[in-house]
Design a protein around this motif. Structure first.
Motif, PDB file in Angstrom:
ATOM      1  N   ALA A   1       0.827  -1.213   0.000  1.00  0.00           N
ATOM      2  CA  ALA A   1       0.000   0.000   0.000  1.00  0.00           C
ATOM      3  C   ALA A   1       0.857   1.256   0.000  1.00  0.00           C
ATOM      4  CB  ALA A   1      -0.924  -0.009   1.211  1.00  0.00           C
ATOM      5  N   ASN A   2       1.925   1.236   0.781  1.00  0.00           N
ATOM      6  CA  ASN A   2       2.829   2.382   0.764  1.00  0.00           C
ATOM      7  C   ASN A   2       3.905   2.230  -0.302  1.00  0.00           C
ATOM      8  OD1 ASN A   2       3.803   4.882   1.621  1.00  0.00           O
ATOM      9  ND2 ASN A   2       5.177   3.987   3.116  1.00  0.00           N
ATOM     10  N   GLY A   3       4.279   1.005  -0.586  1.00  0.00           N
ATOM     11  CA  GLY A   3       5.328   0.789  -1.589  1.00  0.00           C
ATOM     12  C   GLY A   3       4.827  -0.022  -2.777  1.00  0.00           C
ATOM     13  N   ASN A   4       4.298   0.575  -3.864  1.00  0.00           N
ATOM     14  CA  ASN A   4       4.183   2.001  -4.063  1.00  0.00           C
ATOM     15  C   ASN A   4       2.781   2.380  -4.563  1.00  0.00           C
ATOM     16  OD1 ASN A   4       5.156   4.661  -4.156  1.00  0.00           O
ATOM     17  ND2 ASN A   4       5.516   4.499  -6.335  1.00  0.00           N
ATOM     18  N   ALA A   5       1.748   1.749  -3.990  1.00  0.00           N
ATOM     19  CA  ALA A   5       0.395   2.186  -4.307  1.00  0.00           C
ATOM     20  C   ALA A   5       0.189   3.638  -3.901  1.00  0.00           C
ATOM     21  CB  ALA A   5      -0.631   1.285  -3.630  1.00  0.00           C
TER      22      ALA A   5
ATOM     23  N   ARG B   1      11.731   4.952   4.278  1.00  0.00           N
ATOM     24  CA  ARG B   1      11.520   3.583   4.760  1.00  0.00           C
ATOM     25  C   ARG B   1      10.548   3.565   5.934  1.00  0.00           C
ATOM     26  NH1 ARG B   1      13.891  -0.685   1.632  1.00  0.00           N
ATOM     27  NH2 ARG B   1      15.772   0.161   0.673  1.00  0.00           N
ATOM     28  N   TYR B   2       9.934   2.408   6.152  1.00  0.00           N
ATOM     29  CA  TYR B   2       8.938   2.288   7.213  1.00  0.00           C
ATOM     30  C   TYR B   2       8.930   0.845   7.703  1.00  0.00           C
ATOM     31  CZ  TYR B   2       6.402   0.686   3.070  1.00  0.00           C
ATOM     32  OH  TYR B   2       6.042   0.038   1.919  1.00  0.00           O
ATOM     33  N   PRO B   3       8.475   0.597   8.942  1.00  0.00           N
ATOM     34  CA  PRO B   3       8.605  -0.746   9.528  1.00  0.00           C
ATOM     35  C   PRO B   3       7.911  -1.845   8.738  1.00  0.00           C
ATOM     36  CG  PRO B   3       8.064   0.864  11.217  1.00  0.00           C
ATOM     37  CD  PRO B   3       7.947   1.571   9.901  1.00  0.00           C
ATOM     38  N   GLU B   4       6.822  -1.520   8.054  1.00  0.00           N
ATOM     39  CA  GLU B   4       6.050  -2.541   7.336  1.00  0.00           C
ATOM     40  C   GLU B   4       6.576  -2.823   5.932  1.00  0.00           C
ATOM     41  OE1 GLU B   4       3.646  -0.247  10.275  1.00  0.00           O
ATOM     42  OE2 GLU B   4       4.863   0.287   8.537  1.00  0.00           O
TER      43      GLU B   4
ATOM     44  N   ASP C   1       1.994  -4.186   5.061  1.00  0.00           N
ATOM     45  CA  ASP C   1       1.974  -2.940   4.278  1.00  0.00           C
ATOM     46  C   ASP C   1       0.622  -2.828   3.573  1.00  0.00           C
ATOM     47  OD1 ASP C   1       2.448  -0.684   2.826  1.00  0.00           O
ATOM     48  OD2 ASP C   1       4.093  -1.505   1.632  1.00  0.00           O
ATOM     49  N   THR C   2      -0.413  -2.578   4.363  1.00  0.00           N
ATOM     50  CA  THR C   2      -1.782  -2.513   3.863  1.00  0.00           C
ATOM     51  C   THR C   2      -2.304  -1.084   3.946  1.00  0.00           C
ATOM     52  OG1 THR C   2      -2.729  -2.944   6.046  1.00  0.00           O
ATOM     53  CG2 THR C   2      -2.172  -4.872   4.685  1.00  0.00           C
ATOM     54  N   ALA C   3      -3.506  -0.871   3.444  1.00  0.00           N
ATOM     55  CA  ALA C   3      -4.095   0.476   3.443  1.00  0.00           C
ATOM     56  C   ALA C   3      -4.264   1.035   4.847  1.00  0.00           C
ATOM     57  CB  ALA C   3      -5.441   0.449   2.718  1.00  0.00           C
ATOM     58  N   SER C   4      -4.242   0.172   5.860  1.00  0.00           N
ATOM     59  CA  SER C   4      -4.435   0.640   7.237  1.00  0.00           C
ATOM     60  C   SER C   4      -3.287   1.514   7.731  1.00  0.00           C
ATOM     61  CB  SER C   4      -4.612  -0.556   8.178  1.00  0.00           C
ATOM     62  OG  SER C   4      -3.431  -1.346   8.212  1.00  0.00           O
ATOM     63  N   ILE C   5      -2.121   1.438   7.109  1.00  0.00           N
ATOM     64  CA  ILE C   5      -0.982   2.244   7.577  1.00  0.00           C
ATOM     65  C   ILE C   5      -0.897   3.595   6.868  1.00  0.00           C
ATOM     66  CG2 ILE C   5       0.295   0.100   8.003  1.00  0.00           C
ATOM     67  CD1 ILE C   5       2.227   1.021   5.760  1.00  0.00           C
ATOM     68  N   ILE C   6      -1.730   3.795   5.844  1.00  0.00           N
ATOM     69  CA  ILE C   6      -1.634   5.016   5.047  1.00  0.00           C
ATOM     70  C   ILE C   6      -2.242   6.192   5.806  1.00  0.00           C
ATOM     71  CG2 ILE C   6      -2.305   6.154   2.902  1.00  0.00           C
ATOM     72  CD1 ILE C   6      -0.235   3.945   2.563  1.00  0.00           C
ATOM     73  N   GLU C   7      -1.528   7.300   5.822  1.00  0.00           N
ATOM     74  CA  GLU C   7      -1.962   8.525   6.494  1.00  0.00           C
ATOM     75  C   GLU C   7      -2.523   9.477   5.434  1.00  0.00           C
ATOM     76  OE1 GLU C   7       1.732   9.500   8.308  1.00  0.00           O
ATOM     77  OE2 GLU C   7       1.677   7.766   9.649  1.00  0.00           O
ATOM     78  N   TYR C   8      -3.821   9.359   5.199  1.00  0.00           N
ATOM     79  CA  TYR C   8      -4.446  10.010   4.052  1.00  0.00           C
ATOM     80  C   TYR C   8      -4.425  11.532   4.135  1.00  0.00           C
ATOM     81  CZ  TYR C   8      -6.058   5.341   2.853  1.00  0.00           C
ATOM     82  OH  TYR C   8      -6.110   4.006   2.524  1.00  0.00           O
TER      83      TYR C   8
ATOM     84  N   SER D   1       4.096  10.924   8.968  1.00  0.00           N
ATOM     85  CA  SER D   1       4.363  11.154  10.391  1.00  0.00           C
ATOM     86  C   SER D   1       5.806  10.787  10.744  1.00  0.00           C
ATOM     87  CB  SER D   1       3.398  10.340  11.254  1.00  0.00           C
ATOM     88  OG  SER D   1       3.556   8.950  11.028  1.00  0.00           O
ATOM     89  N   SER D   2       6.431   9.966   9.917  1.00  0.00           N
ATOM     90  CA  SER D   2       7.840   9.624  10.127  1.00  0.00           C
ATOM     91  C   SER D   2       8.769  10.526   9.336  1.00  0.00           C
ATOM     92  CB  SER D   2       8.090   8.160   9.746  1.00  0.00           C
ATOM     93  OG  SER D   2       7.792   7.935   8.379  1.00  0.00           O
ATOM     94  N   GLY D   3       8.201  11.511   8.624  1.00  0.00           N
ATOM     95  CA  GLY D   3       9.005  12.460   7.857  1.00  0.00           C
ATOM     96  C   GLY D   3       8.575  12.550   6.410  1.00  0.00           C
ATOM     97  N   PHE D   4       8.730  13.729   5.833  1.00  0.00           N
ATOM     98  CA  PHE D   4       8.467  13.970   4.414  1.00  0.00           C
ATOM     99  C   PHE D   4       9.730  14.609   3.858  1.00  0.00           C
ATOM    100  CE2 PHE D   4       6.256  16.939   1.224  1.00  0.00           C
ATOM    101  CZ  PHE D   4       6.332  16.003   0.206  1.00  0.00           C
TER     102      PHE D   4
END
Length: 282
Positions: free
Chosen positions: A104-108, A232-235, A241-248, A174-177
């Protein structure tokens, strides 16, 4: 959610899931009234593998024309990885198993932002002097094969590409942009320019590349590039790495910033390629 659906089996390079993702991106862009330069199923290319087989992947390319008679034949490329992490094969208690890595984050996340930027830019194209190419790169996980193919085999006007914006892993701000330009003075100047105005979010300029991605192929062609990522991120490369971790909400703010950066880049002076020239921006 569609681009990270289990049914796409992680969008692994060369897979049916990657093909379906390309078709989805193409359908969305056409619905926004944006002209595809590639066939609807993508611009197909092959990668020879060690076992003698050929991995078949594809790029999806579209164009938003600029308005300026002098600059509309020059381009800004905005790109994102089409492929995802794929499927993890492993053995548990002597039994072969597999697990889809949704990505979801990499790279949807990058593809979703690419689509939203395309929609927004198509609605405000009268602000763009240069034309903007929207590109979903296939097989990026295979040594950035899609971007290499785009620049070396398929796109005929590479010398007219003035700059590139890359979006990869943008869902966990939240971990940086972060913004990475390889210390390009002119690309950094736009970051400095935007710093002086009210922005929904501001990236941290970094001198170390957070992760490798398709901007590298553009550097090889001496095309100035900026890479926006949340890093990078823990998942990463796990089944979590699912949609639940995405910060919309943060992704929306990032998209607004990248939109503003794109408008400034597409309508300003052509940036020079000068890696190693630091701007002094913190």
């Amino acid at each position: 959610s569609y681009l990270s659906a289990v049914s796409l089996e992680g969008r692994q390079a060369g897979s049916e899931g990657e093909t379906l993702a390309a078709e989805y991106v193409g359908t969305k862009l056409q619905a926004y009234g944006i002209t595809l330069l590639s066939p609807e199923g993508g611009d197909i290319f092959g990668i020879s593998q060690e076992n003698g087989d050929t991995l078949v992947s594809r790029n999806l390319v579209a164009c938003i024309p600029g308005y300026d008679k002098t600059l509309r034949d020059n381009y800004i490329v905005i790109g994102a990885r089409l492929d995802g992490p794929g499927v993890l094969n492993y053995t548990l208690n002597g039994e072969a198993k597999s697990r889809v890595l949704p990505g979801a984050n990499g790279n949807a996340s990058g593809l979703a932002m690419l689509l939203e930027l395309a929609r927004r830019l198509s609605q405000t194209s009268l602000m763009l002097k240069r034309s903007v190419l929207i590109v979903a790169f296939g097989a990026s996980s295979r040594m950035n094969a899609g971007s290499w193919y785009f620049l070396n085999r398929s796109f005929p006007d590479v010398p007219r590409i003035d700059a590139m914006i890359n979006l990869d892993m943008v869902g966990t701000a939240s971990s940086g942009f972060y913004a990475y330009t390889s210390s390009n003075r002119d690309m950094n100047a736009i970051l400095n320019q935007l710093d002086q105005s009210l922005q929904p979010i501001k990236p941290k300029l970094v001198s170390l590349e957070p992760v490798g991605s398709d901007h590298r192929s553009f550097y090889d062609k001496r095309i100035p590039s900026v890479f926006f990522t949340t890093g990078r991120y823990p998942e990463y490369n796990t089944g979590e790495d699912t949609a639940s971790i995405i910060e919309y909400d943060d992704m929306e703010r990032e998209m607004e910033y990248v939109y503003n950066y794109t408008v400034a880049l597409a309508s300003g002076d052509k940036p020079a390629f000068d890696p190693g020239e630091a701007s002094g921006r913190d």
